[in-house]
Scaffold this active site. Structure first.
Site, PDB file in Angstrom:
ATOM      1  NE  ARG A  76      -2.993   0.170   3.334  1.00 56.28           N
ATOM      2  CZ  ARG A  76      -2.133   0.493   4.481  1.00 56.28           C
ATOM      3  NH1 ARG A  76      -1.281   1.419   4.728  1.00 56.28           N
ATOM      4  NH2 ARG A  76      -2.126  -0.544   5.287  1.00 56.28           N
TER       5      ARG A  76
ATOM      6  CE1 TYR B  38     -17.211  11.018 -15.317  1.00 54.86           C
ATOM      7  CE2 TYR B  38     -16.586  11.046 -12.928  1.00 54.86           C
ATOM      8  CZ  TYR B  38     -16.982  10.409 -13.916  1.00 54.86           C
ATOM      9  OH  TYR B  38     -17.079   8.952 -13.982  1.00 54.86           O
TER      10      TYR B  38
ATOM     11  CG  ASP C 238     -10.512  16.364 -14.300  1.00 57.88           C
ATOM     12  OD1 ASP C 238      -9.724  15.930 -15.072  1.00 57.88           O
ATOM     13  OD2 ASP C 238     -11.552  15.922 -13.878  1.00 57.88           O
TER      14      ASP C 238
ATOM     15  CE  LYS D 136     -12.841   8.048 -17.681  1.00 63.01           C
ATOM     16  NZ  LYS D 136     -13.314   9.252 -17.042  1.00 63.01           N
TER      17      LYS D 136
HETATM   18  C1  LIG Z   1     -13.842   9.514 -15.668  1.00 63.24           C
HETATM   19  C2  LIG Z   1     -13.472  11.003 -15.085  1.00 63.24           C
HETATM   20  C3  LIG Z   1     -13.126  11.239 -13.626  1.00 63.24           C
HETATM   21  C4  LIG Z   1     -13.542  10.242 -12.921  1.00 63.24           C
HETATM   22  O1  LIG Z   1     -12.310   9.329 -13.038  1.00 63.24           O
HETATM   23  P1  LIG Z   1     -12.412   7.588 -12.522  1.00 63.24           P
HETATM   24  O2  LIG Z   1     -11.104   7.078 -13.136  1.00 63.24           O
HETATM   25  O3  LIG Z   1     -13.482   7.200 -13.308  1.00 63.24           O
HETATM   26  O4  LIG Z   1     -12.544   7.429 -11.161  1.00 63.24           O
HETATM   27  C5  LIG Z   1     -12.805  12.483 -13.459  1.00 63.24           C
HETATM   28  N1  LIG Z   1     -12.822  13.523 -14.233  1.00 63.24           N
HETATM   29  C6  LIG Z   1     -13.141  13.267 -15.532  1.00 63.24           C
HETATM   30  C7  LIG Z   1     -13.074  14.629 -16.678  1.00 63.24           C
HETATM   31  C8  LIG Z   1     -13.319  12.096 -16.016  1.00 63.24           C
HETATM   32  O5  LIG Z   1     -13.614  11.929 -17.435  1.00 63.24           O
END
Ligand SMILES: *Cc1c(COP(=O)(O)O)cnc(C)c1O
Length: 377
Positions: free
Chosen positions: A46, A98, A170, A195
């Site tokens: 961890r 998001y 983000d 992503k």
């Molecule tokens: C998918 C997404 C998240 C969250 O990420 P996860 O890996 O699904 O927890 C946060 N911000 C944006 C812009 C996203 O597309």
């Protein structure tokens, strides 16, 4: 070194014992120690793992950050950032973030004492008006999800810093290939590596890229709270980012062609894509992005019913949540990814479809969309 070279080499020297050119998957929960309390830098899975370390080094390099902290998901990374705040602290957030980010803030952190205001981040006066003496973070997503609005990172950083707040970006949609927010004045960059960074729809992960001091605090929180991804997940993400540059070029070229085509299509009422010259954020995007990204959102002339027909008629565009993989996806944000914002100021139009344009041949993608739009007519 250039970006695409760092994507392949940063943190990824051949493994010293065997010369393995790939960072091994250190699939272990613990490490044999040389003496009591005498370990070689890793004591428990961890707290640390060499595969995770390699990914952190690579991500920090791509974002030109001091350090990166890798989490089990994007939302785990965001949670750690919010946990650096105290009850009564205030956050200014875009009104188009998001859905999962909004759900976490509204239903987890606000009940624990965080205060939050949402504003249209495209309106800098509104951002200025929303900051308070207790504002600690200004939270920006650009391009936004799912409406692909573009936020001026440098101008927002200035407003945040004047108020003694820090700017979080983000950067999931843009990726560091298109935008490096830290160089524009942001203090923290968060990613859902699920992503584009992973890029192959086979792993869930997240990261925060930031200065050394903030990273140390986040690493403490990560170890104390426990949201670490597994070594195999870290390996897959590392493998994905090696090709980020070439994949993003293909995503952007395909998305640009599709946005232009759909903008002329009679069944389409509106196309949201920062690369279109009439997009309200086009100039800012041209300034702060290398290209305009792989996401395209469209509103259908036939309303929600037409949107549902298109979403269920495409063959190459799979009807699925998520984005940023090599395969094209279509989704209905109002019902799928953004259902948790229904009835809030973040609600999205119900005639909206979001396309994650993959790297298949553009002619095949255009034919697929045209056939689906013909069904909806
Ligand atoms: C998918 C997404 C998240 C969250 O990420 P996860 O890996 O699904 O927890 C946060 N911000 C944006 C812009 C996203 O597309």
């Amino acid at each position: 070194m250039h970006f695409v070279t760092r994507a392949i080499h940063a943190g990824q020297e051949p493994e010293p014992r065997t010369g393995s050119v790939n960072v091994p998957i250190y699939q272990t929960s613990t490490y044999a120690q040389d003496g009591v309390g005498e370990h070689r830098g890793w004591d428990y899975g961890r707290s640390g793992n060499p595969t995770r370390d390699a990914l952190q080094t690579a991500l920090a390099s791509l974002e030109e950050a001091d350090d990166a902290v890798v989490f089990a998901s994007g939302l785990a990374a965001e949670d750690a950032v919010f946990r650096t705040l105290s009850p009564g602290d205030h956050v200014v957030m875009g009104d188009d973030v998001y859905g999962g980010t909004w759900r976490q803030v509204a239903q987890v952190h606000v009940p624990a004492g965080l205060e939050v205001s949402t504003v249209d981040m495209g309106d800098l006066d509104a951002v200025r008006a929303a900051v308070r003496p207790s504002t600690r973070l200004v939270w920006v997503e650009t391009p936004t999800n799912p409406l692909l609005k573009v936020v001026d990172i440098a101008a927002t950083a200035e407003i945040a810093h004047e108020a003694d707040a820090r700017l979080v970006v983000d950067n999931t949609f843009a990726t560091p290939w298109l935008t490096q927010p830290l160089g524009l004045g942001a203090d923290l960059v968060v990613h859902s590596t699920t992503k584009y960074l992973g890029g192959h729809s086979d792993v869930v992960g997240g990261a925060v890229c930031t200065d050394a001091e903030t990273a140390e605090r986040l690493r403490f929180l990560q170890n104390a709270v426990g949201a670490v991804g597994g070594p195999f997940d870290n390996y897959l993400t590392l493998r994905g980012i090696k090709t980020l540059g070439v994949r993003m070029q293909a995503h952007c070229a395909n998305a640009g062609a599709i946005a232009t085509h759909l903008a002329e299509h009679p069944a389409v009422a509106a196309v949201h894509y920062p690369g279109l010259p009439d997009h309200p954020g086009h100039e800012i995007a041209a300034r702060q992005m290398r290209d305009f990204g792989g996401m395209v959102s469209v509103q259908l002339a036939g309303g929600r019913a037409a949107a549902e027909v298109v979403a269920t008629s495409t063959e190459l565009f799979f009807l699925a949540e998520s984005l940023g993989g090599v395969e094209s996806l279509v989704e209905h944000p109002g019902v799928m990814t953004h259902a948790s914002v229904a009835g809030t100021p973040l609600e999205v139009p119900d005639d909206l479809l979001r396309l994650s344009v993959g790297i298949e041949h553009v002619d095949d993608l255009l034919a697929d969309l045209d056939a689906a739009l013909a069904h909806a007519a």
